[in-house]
Motif scaffolding. Structure first.
Motif, PDB file in Angstrom:
ATOM      1  N   TRP A  46     109.236 -21.861  32.438  1.00 62.67           N
ATOM      2  CA  TRP A  46     110.189 -22.737  32.372  1.00 62.67           C
ATOM      3  C   TRP A  46     111.445 -22.189  33.246  1.00 62.67           C
ATOM      4  N   HIS A  47     112.153 -22.880  33.792  1.00 59.38           N
ATOM      5  CA  HIS A  47     113.359 -22.448  34.748  1.00 59.38           C
ATOM      6  C   HIS A  47     114.467 -23.400  34.433  1.00 59.38           C
ATOM      7  N   TRP A  48     115.182 -22.587  33.749  1.00 58.96           N
ATOM      8  CA  TRP A  48     116.829 -23.229  33.302  1.00 58.96           C
ATOM      9  C   TRP A  48     117.873 -23.006  34.433  1.00 58.96           C
ATOM     10  N   ARG A  49     118.444 -24.105  34.797  1.00 59.96           N
ATOM     11  CA  ARG A  49     119.338 -23.801  36.088  1.00 59.96           C
ATOM     12  C   ARG A  49     120.604 -23.598  35.293  1.00 59.96           C
ATOM     13  N   ALA A  50     121.349 -22.605  35.914  1.00 58.26           N
ATOM     14  CA  ALA A  50     122.777 -22.103  35.633  1.00 58.26           C
ATOM     15  C   ALA A  50     123.537 -23.555  35.530  1.00 58.26           C
ATOM     16  N   ASP A  84     120.746 -18.673  35.822  1.00 59.50           N
ATOM     17  CA  ASP A  84     119.167 -19.127  35.707  1.00 59.50           C
ATOM     18  C   ASP A  84     118.321 -18.330  34.882  1.00 59.50           C
ATOM     19  N   VAL A  85     117.471 -18.899  33.863  1.00 57.01           N
ATOM     20  CA  VAL A  85     116.691 -18.096  33.270  1.00 57.01           C
ATOM     21  C   VAL A  85     115.189 -18.615  33.572  1.00 57.01           C
ATOM     22  N   VAL A  86     114.382 -17.742  33.991  1.00 51.46           N
ATOM     23  CA  VAL A  86     113.178 -17.895  34.204  1.00 51.46           C
ATOM     24  C   VAL A  86     112.241 -17.126  33.018  1.00 51.46           C
TER      25      VAL A  86
END
Length: 295
Positions: A46-50, A84-86
């Motif tokens: 999962w990739h959260w966008r900043a 960002d968090v991956v």
């Protein structure tokens, strides 16, 4: 939301977010990814966008048996602060459909492969972060001399990992990291433990929690290694992260303190901010609910 949040705002946000259900991460709209290891295995991530101005990228490795969705109290504030968090779903997770295909230390090999796939996806410098087993994974990416699993080409260090955030990493375990292996840590690192964070099977000594600071104690001095000890905190922050079914009381206030320090540390060393380092060093010593040390 900028990095210049007040400490009170961060603590309040952390406490409030505990009231959200475990599906809260989905409400933040992470992008679902399917990455591929060098051997061709598919990895769900999962990739959260900043939010707002992007300051950098955090690659997060969850604890054993857990999953990224169980770390809302860490991930959401990082995203809100501009990162960002991956985060991949490792094969040892109870959420993973093929867990039984990776018994024992096969999960260690898979974790290295997962994080290499994440690194290729990011494609540039990132912060290696993790909790528990994931803390070891992050420290290894930062240069700790962990055991190279069979079938994986070394070295295990990833030159893209610029700093490490290790929440409650394990002490030296011969099958994974030999005594002294943490001395090879090559990048700035923040290592966290709590005064109730006793390793499984360890004697109930009052200071048994110090074992989770092995990486800090073994790392060579250089002024960029920090140890954060949180008062009255166990391995799971009372179920606030990793395993929500753990007996409480949950400690969202202490998770928020950990996030607060992690953001100052990340801005200081990944973002090369003298202002952030000054703010971080102003917190050295004992303050409300915590002790911060530097070497």
């Amino acid at each position: 939301m900028s990095f210049d949040l007040t400490r009170r705002e961060l603590l309040a946000a952390g406490a409030a977010s505990l009231l959200l259900p475990s599906i809260a991460l989905a409400a933040e709209g992470p992008k679902e990814l399917t990455l591929t290891t060098e051997g061709g295995r598919s990895v769900d991530a999962w990739h959260w966008r900043a939010k707002g101005r992007r300051l950098g990228v955090i690659a997060f490795s969850h604890g054993a048996l857990s999953a990224p969705r169980k770390y809302a109290l860490l991930i959401q504030p990082w995203v809100a602060a501009g990162y960002d968090v991956v985060a991949p779903l490792h094969v040892d997770s109870t959420d993973h459909p093929r867990t039984k295909d990776f018994p024992g230390l096969a999960s260690w090999k898979a974790r290295i492969e997962d994080m290499r796939a994440v690194s290729r996806h990011i494609g540039g410098p990132y912060v290696a972060a993790g909790h528990s087993y994931g803390g070891l994974t992050a420290l290894t990416l930062g240069g700790a001399n962990a055991v190279v699993p069979e079938g994986v080409a070394g070295p295990l260090r990833d030159p893209r990992a610029s700093v490490v955030l290790a929440f409650s990493p394990p002490p030296a375990i011969p099958a994974l990291v030999q005594p002294g292996g943490y001395a090879a840590l090559a990048v700035p690192a923040l290592v966290q433990s709590g005064t109730r964070d006793l390793p499984p099977g360890a004697p109930a000594a009052p200071d048994g929690w110090r074992a989770h600071l092995d990486a800090y104690e073994a790392a060579r001095p250089g002024g960029d290694r920090y140890a954060l000890v949180l008062d009255d905190v166990d391995h799971y922050f009372g179920g606030a992260i990793c395993e929500p079914d753990k007996p409480g009381p949950a400690r969202p206030d202490q998770v928020a303190r950990a996030v607060d320090v992690s953001l100052m540390f990340t801005r200081a060393f990944a973002g090369h901010s003298a202002r952030a380092q000054k703010a971080l060093d102003a917190r050295l010593g004992r303050s409300e609910g915590m002790m911060l040390s530097r070497k």
